[in-house]
Design a protein around this motif. Structure first.
Motif, mmCIF file in Angstrom:
data_model
loop_
_atom_site.group_PDB
_atom_site.id
_atom_site.type_symbol
_atom_site.label_atom_id
_atom_site.label_comp_id
_atom_site.label_asym_id
_atom_site.label_seq_id
_atom_site.Cartn_x
_atom_site.Cartn_y
_atom_site.Cartn_z
ATOM 1 N N ILE A 59 0.855 -1.185 0.000
ATOM 2 C CA ILE A 59 0.000 0.000 0.000
ATOM 3 C C ILE A 59 0.885 1.227 0.000
ATOM 4 O O ILE A 59 1.871 1.302 0.742
ATOM 5 N N SER A 60 0.541 2.185 -0.865
ATOM 6 C CA SER A 60 1.264 3.452 -0.958
ATOM 7 C C SER A 60 0.291 4.593 -0.746
ATOM 8 O O SER A 60 -0.810 4.574 -1.274
ATOM 9 N N SER A 61 0.728 5.565 0.024
ATOM 10 C CA SER A 61 -0.066 6.763 0.247
ATOM 11 C C SER A 61 0.892 7.941 0.224
ATOM 12 O O SER A 61 1.681 8.107 1.153
ATOM 13 N N GLY A 62 0.831 8.707 -0.859
ATOM 14 C CA GLY A 62 1.768 9.815 -0.993
ATOM 15 C C GLY A 62 3.191 9.295 -1.061
ATOM 16 O O GLY A 62 3.495 8.402 -1.832
ATOM 17 N N PRO A 111 -6.837 16.903 -1.291
ATOM 18 C CA PRO A 111 -6.642 17.284 -2.695
ATOM 19 C C PRO A 111 -5.205 16.998 -3.147
ATOM 20 O O PRO A 111 -4.266 17.134 -2.366
ATOM 21 N N ASN A 112 -5.064 16.592 -4.366
ATOM 22 C CA ASN A 112 -3.764 16.296 -4.978
ATOM 23 C C ASN A 112 -3.013 15.197 -4.238
ATOM 24 O O ASN A 112 -1.807 15.268 -4.036
ATOM 25 N N ALA A 113 -3.731 14.182 -3.834
ATOM 26 C CA ALA A 113 -3.127 13.056 -3.132
ATOM 27 C C ALA A 113 -3.329 11.785 -3.947
ATOM 28 O O ALA A 113 -4.160 11.729 -4.849
ATOM 29 N N LYS A 114 -2.559 10.768 -3.600
ATOM 30 C CA LYS A 114 -2.643 9.504 -4.314
ATOM 31 C C LYS A 114 -2.551 8.355 -3.308
ATOM 32 O O LYS A 114 -1.752 8.403 -2.374
ATOM 33 N N TRP A 115 -3.375 7.339 -3.509
ATOM 34 C CA TRP A 115 -3.342 6.116 -2.719
ATOM 35 C C TRP A 115 -3.364 4.955 -3.691
ATOM 36 O O TRP A 115 -4.063 4.993 -4.712
ATOM 37 N N SER A 116 -2.591 3.918 -3.415
ATOM 38 C CA SER A 116 -2.644 2.742 -4.281
ATOM 39 C C SER A 116 -2.361 1.471 -3.490
ATOM 40 O O SER A 116 -1.691 1.493 -2.460
ATOM 41 N N VAL A 135 -4.311 -1.006 -7.989
ATOM 42 C CA VAL A 135 -5.533 -0.213 -7.919
ATOM 43 C C VAL A 135 -5.134 1.122 -7.334
ATOM 44 O O VAL A 135 -4.457 1.172 -6.300
ATOM 45 N N SER A 136 -5.505 2.224 -8.003
ATOM 46 C CA SER A 136 -5.106 3.564 -7.551
ATOM 47 C C SER A 136 -6.310 4.470 -7.374
ATOM 48 O O SER A 136 -7.298 4.362 -8.106
ATOM 49 N N LEU A 137 -6.188 5.363 -6.412
ATOM 50 C CA LEU A 137 -7.171 6.412 -6.186
ATOM 51 C C LEU A 137 -6.396 7.719 -6.170
ATOM 52 O O LEU A 137 -5.454 7.872 -5.388
ATOM 53 N N VAL A 138 -6.764 8.642 -7.047
ATOM 54 C CA VAL A 138 -6.053 9.906 -7.184
ATOM 55 C C VAL A 138 -7.050 11.049 -7.049
ATOM 56 O O VAL A 138 -8.123 11.012 -7.643
ATOM 57 N N SER A 139 -6.691 12.045 -6.251
ATOM 58 C CA SER A 139 -7.527 13.247 -6.169
ATOM 59 C C SER A 139 -6.748 14.394 -6.793
ATOM 60 O O SER A 139 -5.542 14.499 -6.603
#
Length: 86
Positions: free
Chosen positions: A8-11, A50-55, A69-73
């Motif tokens: 898991i990656s967050s930022g 805002p302007n963050a990424k989780w995968s 699987v990625s989630l990007v704001s």
């Protein structure tokens, strides 16, 4: 049966599981990953800035990427300030 790891990656932060998970094949591993993501995404989306990424990635036994699987704001500039209040 094959061994897989979740990462898991967050930022700027990232971490992979130390313990492998065993699945019959890529399809079974994908099914499990999709279910885990479905359980996590509501909570993650509520806390995403805002302007963050989780995968979440599924890695094979050699720690090579199989699925992601990625989630990007993204904050989009808007000249109409009233749009910000909606």
């Amino acid at each position: 049966m094959s061994l897989y790891f979740f990462r898991i990656s967050s930022g700027q932060y990232s971490g992979a599981a130390d313990q492998p998970y065993e699945f019959e094949d890529h399809a079974a591993a994908w099914t499990e990953m999709a279910e885990v993501c479905a359980n996590l995404l509501g909570s993650i989306a509520r806390n995403l800035k805002p302007n963050a990424k989780w995968s979440m990635e599924l890695l094979d036994e050699n720690k090579k990427q199989v699925f992601r699987v990625s989630l990007v704001s993204e904050a989009i500039s808007c000249s109409d300030k009233s749009a910000d209040r909606r």
